[in-house]
Design an enzyme around this catalytic site. Sequence first.
Site: not given
Length: 413
Positions: A128-130, A134
Amino acid sequence: MGTFCSVIKFENLQELKRLCHWGPIIALGVIAICSTMAMIDSVLWYWPLHTTGGSVNFIMLINWTVMILYNYFNAMFVGPGFVPLGWKPENSQDSVYLQHCKVCQAYKAPRSHHCRKCNRCVMKMDHHCPWINNCCGYQNHASFTLFLLLAPLGCIHAAFIFVMTMYTQLYNRLSFGWNTVKIDMSAARRDPLPIIPFGLAAFAATLFALGLALGTTIAVGMLFFIQMKIILRNKTSIESWIEEKAKDRIQYYQLDEVFVFPYDMGSRWKNFKQVFTWSGVPEGDGLEWPVREGCHQYSLTIEQLKQKADKRVRSVRYKVVEDYSGACCPLSKGIKTFFTSPCTEEPRIRLQKGEFILATRGLRYWLYGDKILDDSIIEGVSRIRGWFPRNCVEKCPCDAETDQAPEGEKKNR
């Protein structure tokens, strides 16, 4: 075009709320500052538009900005692809090979994992990439990787503009003691002179943008190489940890078997084509995957079930051998640890020599797990959870109680 249409569908308009997060705000802010300052510096002070080179340079700057934003918004709004709620395999007998998600009320398809941030099971979840707020997974892996490639390239171009602007504008004002250096400065001579002089404010803004551009080039460039390594092996960071625990389980129980990662097609080109296609749509449906010869469609999920049933490998016990302050990017722990810090909102945990950690997943240079605060090892509740550098800990020898298990039991596990 198909990808673009999927972005502007009405049901995806609610995804605009993803922009209201510190990650996209910072990322878009850096893009806006670097691209805007590069265009201003180029047009006003370095390379005027009435020249052929200036026009080409300006078009390239716009092109970088458009391509970066296109892939960034694709990665954010198209998303990774989620396992349908209530999903079951076509053959009901295959459900014995799959884990069941209580939140989604569905079976986890091969290579899918539940994301606590998205609150859904994500197809081929990597992380999960901040920065895009998403997950990175099946559908947006290509767009995310292209963004990681284009952003450093655009920043390198912008950094060149910043350096040349400051150099040409300050050349006649500061000699730096280089009176003997002969450099052709014809590009710095403007006729007529620029409408807005290159003052202190312009110098400070250009210098600040240069710092952002160089920092982005290094940080995002490192992420690009990490993603390309994953793609060429057709393996996500989560699957790397599963493979590591599989080898640990086989070694501990002295089993006569070798774990073979089923989704590595044996060719980097074939693995590459699993993500990047001419149509922009990844191969397959995200639920079923091609496997290498000799492997089963559910080889990896079967291994996950074995690890879930085995409490010893569900989490690996480590002892802290070096203090760690809990910094996000600790330079004192090495360059590789500094540049490979996990891109996640999950916290880091402070470590002191002699403490014990239960690691549940990890990367090459980082581990994620629980710090044990009391004497309990498995059932304790007093824990602090987060990331920490791998080089600060060492794997504990097997627990005495487990080591005393009969050899026959070990081999039969």
